[in-house]
Design an enzyme around this catalytic site. Structure first.
Site, PDB file in Angstrom:
ATOM      1  N   ASP A 100       0.838  -1.205   0.000  1.00 29.48           N
ATOM      2  CA  ASP A 100       0.000   0.000   0.000  1.00 29.48           C
ATOM      3  C   ASP A 100       0.875   1.258   0.000  1.00 29.48           C
ATOM      4  O   ASP A 100       0.370   2.376  -0.088  1.00 29.48           O
ATOM      5  CB  ASP A 100      -1.005  -0.010   1.165  1.00 29.48           C
ATOM      6  N   SER A 101       2.213   1.069   0.039  1.00 32.38           N
ATOM      7  CA  SER A 101       3.129   2.183  -0.222  1.00 32.38           C
ATOM      8  C   SER A 101       2.849   2.771  -1.603  1.00 32.38           C
ATOM      9  O   SER A 101       3.260   3.908  -1.886  1.00 32.38           O
ATOM     10  CB  SER A 101       4.579   1.716  -0.126  1.00 32.38           C
TER      11      SER A 101
ATOM     12  N   ASP B 200      -1.340  -6.393  -0.404  1.00 36.44           N
ATOM     13  CA  ASP B 200      -1.399  -5.666   0.871  1.00 36.44           C
ATOM     14  C   ASP B 200      -2.835  -5.177   1.093  1.00 36.44           C
ATOM     15  O   ASP B 200      -3.348  -4.377   0.291  1.00 36.44           O
ATOM     16  CB  ASP B 200      -0.452  -4.455   0.745  1.00 36.44           C
TER      17      ASP B 200
ATOM     18  N   LYS C 260      -1.177  -9.458   3.064  1.00 37.92           N
ATOM     19  CA  LYS C 260      -0.454  -8.894   4.216  1.00 37.92           C
ATOM     20  C   LYS C 260      -1.374  -7.969   4.999  1.00 37.92           C
ATOM     21  O   LYS C 260      -2.110  -7.184   4.401  1.00 37.92           O
ATOM     22  CB  LYS C 260       0.789  -8.135   3.741  1.00 37.92           C
TER      23      LYS C 260
ATOM     24  N   GLU D  76      -1.437  -5.497   8.801  1.00 33.79           N
ATOM     25  CA  GLU D  76      -0.524  -4.821   9.725  1.00 33.79           C
ATOM     26  C   GLU D  76      -0.961  -4.945  11.186  1.00 33.79           C
ATOM     27  O   GLU D  76      -2.156  -4.985  11.479  1.00 33.79           O
ATOM     28  CB  GLU D  76      -0.422  -3.323   9.362  1.00 33.79           C
TER      29      GLU D  76
ATOM     30  N   GLU E 172       9.357  -4.060  10.466  1.00 32.20           N
ATOM     31  CA  GLU E 172       9.809  -2.789   9.873  1.00 32.20           C
ATOM     32  C   GLU E 172      10.354  -1.842  10.946  1.00 32.20           C
ATOM     33  O   GLU E 172       9.720  -1.641  11.998  1.00 32.20           O
ATOM     34  CB  GLU E 172       8.631  -2.119   9.135  1.00 32.20           C
TER      35      GLU E 172
HETATM   36  O1  KIV Z   1       3.499  -1.124   1.635  1.00 36.33           O
HETATM   37  C1  KIV Z   1       4.678  -1.534   1.610  1.00 36.33           C
HETATM   38  O2  KIV Z   1       5.431  -1.298   0.656  1.00 36.33           O
HETATM   39  C2  KIV Z   1       5.140  -2.311   2.749  1.00 36.33           C
HETATM   40  C3  KIV Z   1       6.587  -2.674   2.793  1.00 36.33           C
HETATM   41  C4  KIV Z   1       7.390  -1.490   3.061  1.00 36.33           C
HETATM   42  C5  KIV Z   1       6.870  -3.776   3.745  1.00 36.33           C
HETATM   43  O3  KIV Z   1       4.382  -2.628   3.615  1.00 36.33           O
END
Ligand code: KIV
Length: 292
Positions: free
Chosen positions: A51-52, A90, A120, A122, A189
């Site tokens: 989600d970055s 994510d 994924k 969090e 992280e």
């Molecule tokens: O969203 C993302 O890119 C991440 C990574 C930095 C682990 O969660």
């Protein structure tokens, strides 16, 4: 990658074997078809459509605003570009936290619509219950502890976590609880390397670090950070392996200069009509058009 490199999809047991053999697992983010093809060609083991993307691709100032539909569009494009690496989707902020039912519905969309291998999520806390529900429904899960960007405000901002003994214990407890819930992998992280060194021997599952030192079973970095595409402030742990942004700016500036000078397009960039057709066209154009 050699021409004879295997093209079958990696599996979770391949990752477990790498961990057992002490062979580092390489994970990187990707957000579209060309970046997926690039990371595949570079031979990585896992690809995360993080989600970055909210910040690197969509221009938001945090990961919070990105929606499930935005993430799915990007994840589908990555899926189309990948063969061998495992693909992780994510789940964005607000798409899984409220209930097991919500988490399951969102994760199923990522699997059915975008073909991810794992999802994924969090944090520890209530996320542990969500992880257990997903695993019980047959969905492989990656946990994410330490600095969790979706809830960075509650953590005091984008800063390292686990810097006191108690805070380190909390990060490790989150990871242990997620492992007990059945997750396949942990991303940790922005924690001191001592925390990772203590965590890894306590877990059976692979630990992928980002800003977590060299003791993790593997590393993940953001594509736009490691290639020098992202223009925002870089975290301490980012290493730039290329300067794609300035190469790109130089390329576009050279194009702009040639358009303005008339150097582009040159004769080799231009289509030509077959012999005689241009003369015939001019003749046709010279005839009065019926009805005018
Ligand atoms: O969203 C993302 O890119 C991440 C990574 C930095 C682990 O969660």
């Amino acid at each position: 990658m050699s021409a004879h490199a295997p093209t079958t999809r990696l599996t979770l047991s391949d990752l477990a074997k790498k961990k057992d053999a002490g062979e580092p697992i390489v994970m990187v983010t990707a957000y579209d078809h060309p970046s997926a093809q690039i990371v595949e060609q570079a031979g990585v083991d896992m690809v995360l459509v993080g989600d970055s993307a909210a910040m690197t691709v969509l221009g938001y100032d945090s990961t919070v605003p990105i929606t499930v539909d935005e993430m799915l569009m990007l994840t589908k494009a990555v899926r189309r570009g990948l063969t061998r690496p495992l693909l992780v989707g994510d789940l964005p902020f607000g798409s899984y936290e409220a209930s097991d039912e919500l988490a399951l519905a969102t994760a199923q969309r990522f699997i059915k619509e975008a073909g991810v291998d794992l999802v994924k999520i969090e944090r520890g806390g209530t996320t542990v219950d969500r992880a257990r529900a997903l695993v019980n429904a047959g969905i492989p899960v990656v946990g994410h502890v330490g600095l969790t960007p979706q809830t960075a405000t509650a953590l005091g901002g984008f800063r390292a976590q686990g810097r006191t003994a108690e805070a380190a214990r909390a990060v490790i407890d989150d990871a242990l609880a997620l492992q007990d819930a059945g997750v396949s992998l942990i991303v940790v992280e922005a924690v001191p390397s001592e925390v990772t060194a203590a965590l890894v021997p306590l877990l059976r599952i692979p630990v992928i670090g980002i800003g977590a030192g060299a003791d993790a079973d593997g590393q993940v970095l953001v594509f736009h950070d490691l290639l020098g595409i992202y223009d925002g402030p870089a975290a301490k742990f980012v290493k730039r392996y290329a300067d794609v942004r300035s190469v790109s700016v130089d390329g576009v500036a050279a194009y702009a200069a040639e358009v303005r000078s008339g150097a582009y397009p040159a004769s080799e960039h231009v289509y030509a009509m077959p012999e005689g057709e241009a003369a015939r066209m001019r003749e046709l154009l010279a005839r009065p058009v019926a009805g005018l």
